[in-house]
Design an enzyme around this catalytic site. Structure first.
Site, short mmCIF file in Angstrom:
data_model
loop_
_atom_site.label_atom_id
_atom_site.label_comp_id
_atom_site.label_asym_id
_atom_site.label_seq_id
_atom_site.Cartn_x
_atom_site.Cartn_y
_atom_site.Cartn_z
CE LYS A 43 -0.41 -0.33 5.04
NZ LYS A 43 -1.25 -0.83 6.13
NE ARG A 141 -7.02 0.14 10.75
CZ ARG A 141 -5.77 -0.01 10.32
NH1 ARG A 141 -4.87 0.92 10.58
NH2 ARG A 141 -5.40 -1.09 9.68
CG HIS A 170 -4.56 -4.95 11.50
ND1 HIS A 170 -3.44 -5.60 11.05
CD2 HIS A 170 -4.27 -3.62 11.43
CE1 HIS A 170 -2.50 -4.69 10.73
NE2 HIS A 170 -2.98 -3.51 10.95
NE ARG A 225 -3.17 -8.27 7.35
CZ ARG A 225 -3.93 -8.64 8.38
NH1 ARG A 225 -4.60 -9.78 8.34
NH2 ARG A 225 -4.04 -7.86 9.43
CE1 TYR A 269 11.95 31.95 2.96
CE2 TYR A 269 12.04 29.54 3.02
CZ TYR A 269 11.83 30.72 2.32
OH TYR A 269 11.54 30.68 0.99
CB CYS A 316 13.59 25.88 2.17
SG CYS A 316 14.69 26.96 3.10
CG ASP A 318 11.56 23.85 -3.61
OD1 ASP A 318 10.71 22.96 -3.73
OD2 ASP A 318 11.30 25.07 -3.63
#
Ligand SMILES: *Cc1c(COP(=O)(O)O)cnc(C)c1O
Length: 376
Positions: A43, A141, A170, A225, A269, A316, A318
């Protein structure tokens, strides 16, 4: 799915070691009895590793089943040519039912309404539809609540054209806390006994995730699993390293820009960091949009020339800055490891998770779409 980048000059990449995946897969195989199936959880784009290449490799390794969270992930795998059975762990929505069946995906089911609708589709298509039935034994859940299971089972008898291929639950605990896990396992055994008495024959019964495969292999059912373990991380940052695993992902980049600055220079920053001495500051082409969390501002470390260099100032979108004053010979273009190994040093997803108060799962899932995954 995985697309080649349009331009690939930016050196920020996630290298995925498929041999490490194979190693981890075999470690799991060794821990469970021979006949136990492995449902490999892929997933969330295989925990950020790229669902399609990872799934193809897992098929080749012999995984009996693959697990995704949502229908869309399953359809993408089918479009990419994945043939193995695929379970949709998070359940499906009414609007998706037709497409789920068309793509031969197996939904996890926990409501009668949804079974009745699937049964109608099956009738129309004149075929049986496979589902796995989920029972809640204590996670709170998804799943038929444990004490409502007998009633659910009575209703189930009236539903036609549905094959309950599996029954699952689970676990809740992610570390070694046997009392609660064993109480859940006992409830699951009761569920299976009730189902057997009612004449319900399921091929698979499964409950164990990575945490339980680490601590309590006796609670395995006939399929397990694993998710995070396959990728070489541990289910809890506190966990004892009971199993030898190899991290599959390396997040790396290169020094983009280097400058020498006097003492008292503010970096990034908000000026949250000022140099206390004359310093050599490297700017790296990676930021929070690539999944390098802002919580690593003035906290993170990276590896350059086999040594740790601290992140200085705020992360930041990027870019980030690191102090390389103490790294002899640091130069523009040097390889930088954000997650992974360099020389004798290593930074794991678990280490980053501890620093930012998170878990390795999130650290891996956050690695951004614009970071190319490169397979070895
Ligand atoms: C995610 C998930 C798993 C795998 O969990 P790990 O802790 O990564 O091993 C197993 N089963 C279900 C239902 C899940 O949602």
């Amino acid at each position: 799915m995985f697309k080649r980048p349009i331009l690939s000059g930016r050196p920020t990449v996630a290298e995925i070691d498929l041999e490490a995946l194979a190693f981890n897969y075999r470690q799991i195989r060794k821990r469970v009895p021979k006949r136990t199936g492995i449902l490999a959880v892929v997933k969330a784009d295989a925990y950020g590793h790229g669902a399609l290449p990872i799934s193809h490799k897992l098929e080749e390794l012999g995984a009996e089943y693959l697990g995704v969270a949502i229908s869309q992930e399953g359809v993408e795998l089918r479009r990419g040519g994945v043939k193995a059975p695929i379970l949709i762990l998070g359940g499906i929505f009414p609007e998706e039912e037709e497409e789920v069946i068309r793509n031969d995906l197996t939904p996890v089911i926990f409501e009668m309404d949804s079974l009745v609708r699937l049964s109608k589709i099956a009738g129309r298509k004149r075929k049986k539809i496979k589902v796995h039935l989920k029972v809640d034994t204590g996670l709170g859940r998804l799943g038929v609540p444990f004490d409502q299971f007998p009633v659910f089972l009575k209703e189930l008898k009236k539903v036609r054209n549905i094959e309950i291929e599996g029954i699952l639950s689970h676990f809740s605990m992610t570390d070694r806390e046997e009392a609660y896990s064993s109480s859940q396992w006992k409830k699951f055994q009761e569920v299976l006994a009730i189902a057997r008495e009612a004449g319900l024959k399921s091929r698979y019964f499964h409950m164990a995730n990575s945490a339980n495969l680490t601590f309590f292999t006796q609670y395995s059912g006939n399929m397990v699993r694993p998710g995070i373990m396959l990728y070489g991380s541990y289910p809890s940052p506190k966990i004892e390293k009971l199993i030898n695993l190899k991290p599959v992902l390396t997040l790396k980049t290169r020094i983009h820009f280097l400058k020498s600055v006097p003492a008292g220079t503010r970096i990034s920053y908000g000026g949250t960091f000022s140099t206390r001495r004359e310093s050599l500051i490297a700017t790296l082409p990676v930021g929070y949009a690539d999944g390098y969390s802002t919580f690593l501002s003035n906290q993170g470390e990276v590896l350059i020339r086999g040594r740790r260099a601290p992140v200085v100032g705020r992360v930041c979108m990027d870019l980030i800055m690191v102090d390389v004053t103490d790294i002899p010979g640091a130069s523009k273009g040097d390889e930088v490891i954000l997650i992974g190994r360099q020389g004798r040093e290593r930074i794991t997803a678990d280490e980053i998770a501890r620093k930012i108060g998170s878990i390795s799962y999130e650290v891996l899932c956050l690695i951004g779409k614009r970071v190319p995954r490169v397979y070895r």
